[in-house]
Design a protein around this motif. Sequence first.
Motif, PDB file in Angstrom:
ATOM      1  N   ALA A  38     -24.765  16.257  40.069  1.00  0.00           N
ATOM      2  CA  ALA A  38     -24.929  15.503  38.823  1.00  0.00           C
ATOM      3  C   ALA A  38     -24.213  14.171  38.924  1.00  0.00           C
ATOM      4  O   ALA A  38     -23.244  14.015  39.667  1.00  0.00           O
ATOM      5  CB  ALA A  38     -24.388  16.299  37.635  1.00  0.00           C
ATOM      6  N   ARG A  39     -24.711  13.189  38.154  1.00  0.00           N
ATOM      7  CA  ARG A  39     -24.091  11.868  38.103  1.00  0.00           C
ATOM      8  C   ARG A  39     -23.738  11.558  36.662  1.00  0.00           C
ATOM      9  O   ARG A  39     -24.594  11.650  35.774  1.00  0.00           O
ATOM     10  CB  ARG A  39     -25.043  10.798  38.649  1.00  0.00           C
ATOM     11  CG  ARG A  39     -25.457  11.024  40.108  1.00  0.00           C
ATOM     12  CD  ARG A  39     -26.328   9.893  40.612  1.00  0.00           C
ATOM     13  NE  ARG A  39     -27.512   9.684  39.765  1.00  0.00           N
ATOM     14  CZ  ARG A  39     -28.314   8.632  39.847  1.00  0.00           C
ATOM     15  NH1 ARG A  39     -28.065   7.679  40.728  1.00  0.00           N
ATOM     16  NH2 ARG A  39     -29.361   8.529  39.056  1.00  0.00           N
ATOM     17  N   LEU A  40     -22.481  11.216  36.444  1.00  0.00           N
ATOM     18  CA  LEU A  40     -22.061  10.744  35.123  1.00  0.00           C
ATOM     19  C   LEU A  40     -22.480   9.288  35.015  1.00  0.00           C
ATOM     20  O   LEU A  40     -21.952   8.425  35.725  1.00  0.00           O
ATOM     21  CB  LEU A  40     -20.544  10.886  34.967  1.00  0.00           C
ATOM     22  CG  LEU A  40     -19.949  10.385  33.646  1.00  0.00           C
ATOM     23  CD1 LEU A  40     -20.467  11.199  32.464  1.00  0.00           C
ATOM     24  CD2 LEU A  40     -18.421  10.417  33.690  1.00  0.00           C
ATOM     25  N   GLY A  46     -19.470  -0.403  28.299  1.00  0.00           N
ATOM     26  CA  GLY A  46     -18.251   0.098  27.676  1.00  0.00           C
ATOM     27  C   GLY A  46     -17.055   0.019  28.587  1.00  0.00           C
ATOM     28  O   GLY A  46     -17.058  -0.656  29.617  1.00  0.00           O
ATOM     29  N   VAL A  47     -15.999   0.719  28.168  1.00  0.00           N
ATOM     30  CA  VAL A  47     -14.754   0.828  28.923  1.00  0.00           C
ATOM     31  C   VAL A  47     -14.484   2.311  29.135  1.00  0.00           C
ATOM     32  O   VAL A  47     -14.552   3.104  28.188  1.00  0.00           O
ATOM     33  CB  VAL A  47     -13.579   0.182  28.163  1.00  0.00           C
ATOM     34  CG1 VAL A  47     -12.269   0.395  28.911  1.00  0.00           C
ATOM     35  CG2 VAL A  47     -13.840  -1.306  27.945  1.00  0.00           C
ATOM     36  N   LEU A  48     -14.155   2.677  30.354  1.00  0.00           N
ATOM     37  CA  LEU A  48     -13.979   4.087  30.697  1.00  0.00           C
ATOM     38  C   LEU A  48     -12.598   4.596  30.310  1.00  0.00           C
ATOM     39  O   LEU A  48     -11.588   3.943  30.539  1.00  0.00           O
ATOM     40  CB  LEU A  48     -14.192   4.287  32.199  1.00  0.00           C
ATOM     41  CG  LEU A  48     -14.072   5.732  32.715  1.00  0.00           C
ATOM     42  CD1 LEU A  48     -15.127   6.628  32.070  1.00  0.00           C
ATOM     43  CD2 LEU A  48     -14.211   5.760  34.238  1.00  0.00           C
ATOM     44  N   ALA A  69     -14.835  10.326  41.523  1.00  0.00           N
ATOM     45  CA  ALA A  69     -14.842   9.227  40.553  1.00  0.00           C
ATOM     46  C   ALA A  69     -15.250   7.927  41.230  1.00  0.00           C
ATOM     47  O   ALA A  69     -14.736   7.586  42.294  1.00  0.00           O
ATOM     48  CB  ALA A  69     -13.468   9.078  39.921  1.00  0.00           C
ATOM     49  N   HIS A  70     -16.176   7.197  40.618  1.00  0.00           N
ATOM     50  CA  HIS A  70     -16.585   5.879  41.102  1.00  0.00           C
ATOM     51  C   HIS A  70     -15.958   4.753  40.290  1.00  0.00           C
ATOM     52  O   HIS A  70     -16.018   3.589  40.690  1.00  0.00           O
ATOM     53  CB  HIS A  70     -18.111   5.754  41.058  1.00  0.00           C
ATOM     54  CG  HIS A  70     -18.816   6.741  41.946  1.00  0.00           C
ATOM     55  ND1 HIS A  70     -18.366   7.064  43.203  1.00  0.00           N
ATOM     56  CD2 HIS A  70     -19.942   7.471  41.744  1.00  0.00           C
ATOM     57  CE1 HIS A  70     -19.194   7.947  43.750  1.00  0.00           C
ATOM     58  NE2 HIS A  70     -20.151   8.221  42.876  1.00  0.00           N
ATOM     59  N   ARG A  71     -15.404   5.077  39.138  1.00  0.00           N
ATOM     60  CA  ARG A  71     -14.707   4.118  38.301  1.00  0.00           C
ATOM     61  C   ARG A  71     -13.403   4.751  37.830  1.00  0.00           C
ATOM     62  O   ARG A  71     -13.289   5.976  37.750  1.00  0.00           O
ATOM     63  CB  ARG A  71     -15.551   3.713  37.084  1.00  0.00           C
ATOM     64  CG  ARG A  71     -16.792   2.900  37.425  1.00  0.00           C
ATOM     65  CD  ARG A  71     -16.431   1.482  37.851  1.00  0.00           C
ATOM     66  NE  ARG A  71     -17.612   0.667  38.073  1.00  0.00           N
ATOM     67  CZ  ARG A  71     -18.300   0.618  39.197  1.00  0.00           C
ATOM     68  NH1 ARG A  71     -17.918   1.363  40.226  1.00  0.00           N
ATOM     69  NH2 ARG A  71     -19.359  -0.161  39.312  1.00  0.00           N
ATOM     70  N   ALA A  72     -12.417   3.912  37.500  1.00  0.00           N
ATOM     71  CA  ALA A  72     -11.121   4.388  37.016  1.00  0.00           C
ATOM     72  C   ALA A  72     -10.979   4.109  35.533  1.00  0.00           C
ATOM     73  O   ALA A  72     -11.662   3.239  34.974  1.00  0.00           O
ATOM     74  CB  ALA A  72      -9.994   3.695  37.789  1.00  0.00           C
ATOM     75  N   ASP A  73     -10.088   4.838  34.892  1.00  0.00           N
ATOM     76  CA  ASP A  73      -9.797   4.581  33.483  1.00  0.00           C
ATOM     77  C   ASP A  73      -9.388   3.130  33.286  1.00  0.00           C
ATOM     78  O   ASP A  73      -8.589   2.581  34.055  1.00  0.00           O
ATOM     79  CB  ASP A  73      -8.678   5.497  32.998  1.00  0.00           C
ATOM     80  CG  ASP A  73      -9.161   6.891  32.662  1.00  0.00           C
ATOM     81  OD1 ASP A  73     -10.350   7.166  32.850  1.00  0.00           O
ATOM     82  OD2 ASP A  73      -8.333   7.713  32.207  1.00  0.00           O
ATOM     83  N   GLY A  74      -9.927   2.522  32.247  1.00  0.00           N
ATOM     84  CA  GLY A  74      -9.658   1.118  31.956  1.00  0.00           C
ATOM     85  C   GLY A  74     -10.693   0.171  32.513  1.00  0.00           C
ATOM     86  O   GLY A  74     -10.721  -1.004  32.142  1.00  0.00           O
ATOM     87  N   ASP A  75     -11.564   0.666  33.409  1.00  0.00           N
ATOM     88  CA  ASP A  75     -12.607  -0.187  33.991  1.00  0.00           C
ATOM     89  C   ASP A  75     -13.712  -0.447  32.969  1.00  0.00           C
ATOM     90  O   ASP A  75     -14.145   0.462  32.254  1.00  0.00           O
ATOM     91  CB  ASP A  75     -13.240   0.477  35.215  1.00  0.00           C
ATOM     92  CG  ASP A  75     -12.348   0.437  36.442  1.00  0.00           C
ATOM     93  OD1 ASP A  75     -11.284  -0.209  36.384  1.00  0.00           O
ATOM     94  OD2 ASP A  75     -12.728   1.060  37.458  1.00  0.00           O
ATOM     95  N   ARG A  76     -14.180  -1.677  32.929  1.00  0.00           N
ATOM     96  CA  ARG A  76     -15.392  -1.987  32.175  1.00  0.00           C
ATOM     97  C   ARG A  76     -16.598  -1.588  33.026  1.00  0.00           C
ATOM     98  O   ARG A  76     -16.550  -1.654  34.257  1.00  0.00           O
ATOM     99  CB  ARG A  76     -15.465  -3.475  31.853  1.00  0.00           C
ATOM    100  CG  ARG A  76     -14.340  -4.000  30.970  1.00  0.00           C
ATOM    101  CD  ARG A  76     -14.568  -5.480  30.698  1.00  0.00           C
ATOM    102  NE  ARG A  76     -13.423  -6.143  30.125  1.00  0.00           N
ATOM    103  CZ  ARG A  76     -13.396  -6.698  28.919  1.00  0.00           C
ATOM    104  NH1 ARG A  76     -14.467  -6.665  28.161  1.00  0.00           N
ATOM    105  NH2 ARG A  76     -12.308  -7.295  28.478  1.00  0.00           N
ATOM    106  N   VAL A  82     -23.205   4.357  37.618  1.00  0.00           N
ATOM    107  CA  VAL A  82     -22.750   5.723  37.862  1.00  0.00           C
ATOM    108  C   VAL A  82     -21.229   5.715  37.897  1.00  0.00           C
ATOM    109  O   VAL A  82     -20.617   5.009  38.700  1.00  0.00           O
ATOM    110  CB  VAL A  82     -23.319   6.275  39.180  1.00  0.00           C
ATOM    111  CG1 VAL A  82     -22.752   7.663  39.476  1.00  0.00           C
ATOM    112  CG2 VAL A  82     -24.844   6.339  39.119  1.00  0.00           C
ATOM    113  N   LEU A  83     -20.618   6.506  37.035  1.00  0.00           N
ATOM    114  CA  LEU A  83     -19.166   6.521  36.886  1.00  0.00           C
ATOM    115  C   LEU A  83     -18.503   7.613  37.710  1.00  0.00           C
ATOM    116  O   LEU A  83     -17.338   7.486  38.098  1.00  0.00           O
ATOM    117  CB  LEU A  83     -18.795   6.693  35.416  1.00  0.00           C
ATOM    118  CG  LEU A  83     -19.483   5.716  34.446  1.00  0.00           C
ATOM    119  CD1 LEU A  83     -19.088   6.031  33.005  1.00  0.00           C
ATOM    120  CD2 LEU A  83     -19.154   4.282  34.801  1.00  0.00           C
ATOM    121  N   ALA A  84     -19.230   8.693  37.986  1.00  0.00           N
ATOM    122  CA  ALA A  84     -18.692   9.797  38.781  1.00  0.00           C
ATOM    123  C   ALA A  84     -19.831  10.665  39.274  1.00  0.00           C
ATOM    124  O   ALA A  84     -20.927  10.661  38.693  1.00  0.00           O
ATOM    125  CB  ALA A  84     -17.705  10.636  37.964  1.00  0.00           C
ATOM    126  N   ALA A  85     -19.573  11.407  40.339  1.00  0.00           N
ATOM    127  CA  ALA A  85     -20.533  12.360  40.885  1.00  0.00           C
ATOM    128  C   ALA A  85     -19.916  13.753  40.869  1.00  0.00           C
ATOM    129  O   ALA A  85     -18.717  13.914  41.112  1.00  0.00           O
ATOM    130  CB  ALA A  85     -20.931  11.974  42.298  1.00  0.00           C
TER     131      ALA A  85
END
Length: 301
Positions: A38-40, A46-48, A69-76, A82-85
């Motif tokens: 699955a892909r988030l 937005g901001v994660l 995780a493909h993005r970290a908290d605070g990332d726009r 895709v933010l995570a797999a």
Amino acid sequence: MLTRAQIDPVVTAALAEDAPWGDLTGEVFLPLHATATARLTAREDGVLAGIDVVSAAFRLTDPAIEVTAHRADGDRFAAGEVLAAVTGPARAVLQAERIALNLVQRMSGIATATRRMVDAVEGTGARITDTRKTTPGLRALERHAVRCGGGVNHRFSLSDAVMAKDNHLAVLAQQGVDLTEAIRRARAQLGHTTRIEVEVDGLEQIEPVLAGGVDIIMLDNFSLADLAAGVRLVAGRAIVEASGTVTLETVAEIARTGVDVISSGALTHSARHLDLGLDMTVTAGPESGGGAAGAVAVASD
């Protein structure tokens, strides 16, 4: 940063609420050895906030699930990113997905709302902060989301600082207690590291409060003109906080009055959940004798 000690009890309780005796649908519909990928995915900009919470929802459901995780908290991020797999046993992935989405959508909504307010006051020197108007049980997560959006946190609980609001002052007035003297007595009972904040609803209250030796004065529901006048009266003798009916449309004007801090309960009690989804592919395991199933978009329900 959030810790496992803050995250895991919240997620464990949510998982138990959602599947107290397991996921009956998954057990009777899905092959035991089926695997899900699955892909988030962001469905709007937005901001994660909450990527570790997502990981916890899957980890606590089945340690065999892997989250990247493909993005970290605070990332726009932008819509479509895709933010995570997520990869693991299909039954477990589907059991955890709603809790993971509920929490990350709420947290990212708060982070995004906060970021918009922070951007609106850029260059003024004012800081955006939250309040205690949080969802019971979710305060640590929601306040982390505020920080992800560039805001700062107010006192975390009633135990952290002295904050006398209108109802406290009404009791003092009813008992005939002088406000300045009450603040001085409170100060004498506190350690040197504990701050005192007092809320006022009129300019005439500022001098008596300052005479008591407060650290922070909250100007509650003041007009813009009175906010500016209040800042001039305080003249740097205390931190000035503005509160009351703060919106994205009004926050820049409030900041330009010269206040140091702007607190908004709406950041946590009224933030809209951000639209994120899990786009999923399920593959039957070798023992089932099946092939690949089609991609399934998992929407909020």
